[in-house]
Write a protein that holds these residues in place. Sequence first.
Motif, PDB file in Angstrom:
ATOM      1  N   ALA A  11       0.801  -1.224   0.000  1.00  0.00           N
ATOM      2  CA  ALA A  11       0.000   0.000   0.000  1.00  0.00           C
ATOM      3  C   ALA A  11       0.836   1.278   0.000  1.00  0.00           C
ATOM      4  CB  ALA A  11      -0.931   0.004   1.206  1.00  0.00           C
ATOM      5  N   ASP A  33       2.839   2.957  -2.215  1.00  0.00           N
ATOM      6  CA  ASP A  33       2.691   3.886  -3.344  1.00  0.00           C
ATOM      7  C   ASP A  33       1.305   4.515  -3.378  1.00  0.00           C
ATOM      8  OD1 ASP A  33       5.294   3.436  -4.157  1.00  0.00           O
ATOM      9  OD2 ASP A  33       4.736   1.861  -5.591  1.00  0.00           O
ATOM     10  N   GLU A  34       0.282   3.667  -3.202  1.00  0.00           N
ATOM     11  CA  GLU A  34      -1.088   4.172  -3.253  1.00  0.00           C
ATOM     12  C   GLU A  34      -1.361   5.157  -2.117  1.00  0.00           C
ATOM     13  OE1 GLU A  34      -0.228   1.030  -3.551  1.00  0.00           O
ATOM     14  OE2 GLU A  34      -0.912   0.411  -5.530  1.00  0.00           O
ATOM     15  N   THR A  35      -0.855   4.851  -0.936  1.00  0.00           N
ATOM     16  CA  THR A  35      -1.070   5.729   0.218  1.00  0.00           C
ATOM     17  C   THR A  35      -0.343   7.047   0.009  1.00  0.00           C
ATOM     18  OG1 THR A  35      -1.277   3.811   1.661  1.00  0.00           O
ATOM     19  CG2 THR A  35      -0.861   5.914   2.726  1.00  0.00           C
ATOM     20  N   ALA A  85       0.266   8.481  -2.786  1.00  0.00           N
ATOM     21  CA  ALA A  85      -0.496   9.241  -3.786  1.00  0.00           C
ATOM     22  C   ALA A  85      -1.710   9.905  -3.153  1.00  0.00           C
ATOM     23  CB  ALA A  85      -0.923   8.319  -4.929  1.00  0.00           C
ATOM     24  N   VAL A  86      -2.394   9.210  -2.232  1.00  0.00           N
ATOM     25  CA  VAL A  86      -3.556   9.785  -1.556  1.00  0.00           C
ATOM     26  C   VAL A  86      -3.130  10.959  -0.680  1.00  0.00           C
ATOM     27  CG1 VAL A  86      -5.316   9.346   0.208  1.00  0.00           C
ATOM     28  CG2 VAL A  86      -4.959   7.695  -1.621  1.00  0.00           C
ATOM     29  N   HIS A 101      -1.083   5.322   7.908  1.00  0.00           N
ATOM     30  CA  HIS A 101      -0.068   4.575   7.176  1.00  0.00           C
ATOM     31  C   HIS A 101       1.168   4.348   8.040  1.00  0.00           C
ATOM     32  CE1 HIS A 101       3.159   4.013   4.080  1.00  0.00           C
ATOM     33  NE2 HIS A 101       2.297   3.078   3.754  1.00  0.00           N
TER      34      HIS A 101
END
Length: 146
Positions: A63, A65-67, A69-70, A92
């Motif tokens: 998670a 990269d996705e976190t 980005a958010v 995170h």
Amino acid sequence: MAGSGGEQAVRMRLNQYPADPGGGGSTGGGGPDLASSPAEKKAAANTLHNEIEPHTTTAGAWADDETSAVVKAFDAKDGHGWVTSGAVSKAHKTWGEQVKNLANQLSGDESALRSDSTLMTGTDVGVGDKARKVSVFDTYSSPPTH
């Protein structure tokens, strides 16, 4: 089905085995199979080292990269941002700490499995040596000397 008369509360406890863990296991009572022989302990330690530990670390990092980005998308732009950015960032960080703690626990379990046989054998030999030194039966088991 909110509002239906047949609702049933669902609860989960993470610090105990479920009432019916399923699977038969070799114990016959549905309990977990425990590795007890040196070969089984070695196999369990190898599984922890080669499969469970690396997969846990990979899943924990999935998670990232996705976190990121958010957090970036909701972060302050021109002085204005969303509270969500800080909350996701904090969650995170906690997630990362939990993954690290789990990986450390798995590593400790692996070490315990690998050293258990040596520890138990050493303890048995040590206790046997101490008991042997103070045994009064030695005087009865020796043939009399004339």
